[in-house]
Design a protein around this motif. Sequence first.
Motif, PDB file in Angstrom:
ATOM      1  N   THR A  22       0.832  -1.196   0.000  1.00  0.00           N
ATOM      2  CA  THR A  22       0.000   0.000   0.000  1.00  0.00           C
ATOM      3  C   THR A  22       0.872   1.254   0.000  1.00  0.00           C
ATOM      4  O   THR A  22       1.984   1.264   0.536  1.00  0.00           O
ATOM      5  N   ILE A  23       0.341   2.308  -0.610  1.00  0.00           N
ATOM      6  CA  ILE A  23       0.965   3.628  -0.513  1.00  0.00           C
ATOM      7  C   ILE A  23       0.315   4.333   0.670  1.00  0.00           C
ATOM      8  O   ILE A  23      -0.909   4.529   0.671  1.00  0.00           O
ATOM      9  N   PRO A  24       1.066   4.699   1.696  1.00  0.00           N
ATOM     10  CA  PRO A  24       0.460   5.313   2.886  1.00  0.00           C
ATOM     11  C   PRO A  24      -0.392   6.531   2.538  1.00  0.00           C
ATOM     12  O   PRO A  24       0.002   7.368   1.716  1.00  0.00           O
ATOM     13  N   ASN A  25      -1.572   6.593   3.140  1.00  0.00           N
ATOM     14  CA  ASN A  25      -2.477   7.750   3.035  1.00  0.00           C
ATOM     15  C   ASN A  25      -3.023   8.002   1.630  1.00  0.00           C
ATOM     16  O   ASN A  25      -3.559   9.085   1.360  1.00  0.00           O
ATOM     17  N   LYS A  26      -2.908   7.044   0.731  1.00  0.00           N
ATOM     18  CA  LYS A  26      -3.305   7.300  -0.663  1.00  0.00           C
ATOM     19  C   LYS A  26      -4.443   6.408  -1.155  1.00  0.00           C
ATOM     20  O   LYS A  26      -4.909   6.591  -2.278  1.00  0.00           O
ATOM     21  N   ASN A  27      -4.865   5.428  -0.359  1.00  0.00           N
ATOM     22  CA  ASN A  27      -5.863   4.469  -0.840  1.00  0.00           C
ATOM     23  C   ASN A  27      -5.457   3.843  -2.163  1.00  0.00           C
ATOM     24  O   ASN A  27      -6.279   3.597  -3.044  1.00  0.00           O
TER      25      ASN A  27
END
Length: 596
Positions: A22-27
């Motif tokens: 996952t890319i943090p804070n990016k959904n």
Amino acid sequence: MSLQTNFLLDYLTVNTAYESQTIPNKNQVTFLSKKTGIPQLWTWTETSGQIKQVMDFPDRVVSVHHSPTGKYTIVGMDHKGNEKQQLYLVKDALNQVEELVISPDYFHLFGAWSPDERKIAWSSNRRHPGYFDIYVQNLETKEYEVVYEYNGNCTPIKWLYNSTKLLISVQETNIDNALYLLDIETKKLQRIGSQDKTGRFHSVQLTKDGAGGFLLSDVNDNTKALYSFTFENNEMKKVLHIPKWDIDEMKLSPDEQKLVYTVNEGGISSIHILDLKSNKSMQVKDILNGKLDSLSWLNDDEFIFTLKSPIQPGDIWRYTLSANTVVRITYFSKSEKIEAQLIEPELHSFTSFDGLEVPYFYYAKEKKKQPAMIYVHGGPESQISAEYHPTIQYLASQGFAVIAPNIRGSMGYGRNYVKLDDVRKRMDAIADIASLVRHLTEHNLIDPEKVGIMGRSYGGFVVLAAITHYPDLWSAAVDIVGISHFKTFLENTGPWRRKLRECEYGSLEHDTEFFEEIAPLNLTDRIKTPLLVFHGKNDTRVPISEAEQLVNNLKSRGNEVEFIIFEDEGHFTEKLENHITLNSTTVEFMKKHLTY
């Protein structure tokens, strides 16, 4: 092109999605896929469900590392399979890329982002081919400095929250590593855990308070267990242990209340969630038998993982805790042309020459006397898992039995098992292969007059050792980037690997006489088997000279041998056209020599 060739290509051109995170804070989720020919970076967006390739990098993407807030991404890319990663900075929502760490003659292994995203840590062998030092680099100025020198293999793995300290991993043997806390300013080192016990320390997760975290280790057991640890008193406390199996991977949830982990049950993974408050664990159900990895939390209620199965080659899935649902989010591996023909292998074991129980996967349409191929994995500290293998599946669809063993020395069955083939015990692993053929013959599962063998890397050595030490068992053999003589291999492999490989194979100082005794290169007069050899010209692990010296020797003797060199590959076969060449040639070779 014949219908049969087209059918084979359907197996070879199946796409996969893998190494999700996952890319943090990016959904958003990134993953790798060879869909366009070589491994490239792709994204899946949760809100829209959109899947797209990020950009077209000129060579294969090897590694991907997102910054703590998701603002930046580091991409590691090598050149024609040589594994010498150069690092690139990707920013502006993955639309802009710039060179960051470029020195093509050297390896660069990304390690960690600083909490404020202003710096990164990586290791490189710029000082000496066999020594990896740790560097810290300022992203704005691009300037970097050496913060720790080490005469061996060393990699930064985590940057402590709001700290000037790095957690680093030092490789001590071929399988064991040690963890140290490095103070970047004072250069002081603190070893994590026992000072006098060796083991594997993997899947480290740090807590945000900076006090410690969780890790997986077999330092006190035969298999990897889950531990909590603290920095202040250097305490390691066992949280969970499954005596028979390794816990393979583990990730801490963003709220630090849960851990998701996978268990390796003989090459088939299961996935579990541990509630850290209650210390109760729950298994996620309704997942295909296969290999599960690349765990990554989307939020406190959802995580993603990659599933690679014999009948579903590789895609990304999402699990939602509150709903207890598993949902597939990519369909890269869906292939209507062949999915109905794909075979789920049976997991069995046989008793080897000395009473050791050795597991194997058995692929066949039906159990009967039939032509067969033995498929040997590399490593040797690796493991054949319940995954998709195109050559295995195609041959099984054509009426062959394909047997994939985890001979002694394989990972996944504990420290004791993995060390059973070390140094002077090397040929016991080859004897496992002979015992396997006898077992299959006795149970009428193969035709003993029509047996082939193939393997990659160390598996290539097993192939060559098998056809020289047990020459009457084989009708065909395929060696892919294999070792033909441990002495010449150790002399010519990358200096950064030599010391660690000597822990497994033996040393140039003490074991050259043994190397000469067992070397396939010295026993080519025994070979009766037609041989097919593949090698990547840019291989930095097993130099191409290992294949060249063997092939030249066999040709001088008049043996039947075919040699294919991939000019633009290294130890791994990544480019689609080369993948097709390797597998299609192998299948044609096996069918020529093993069919009636």
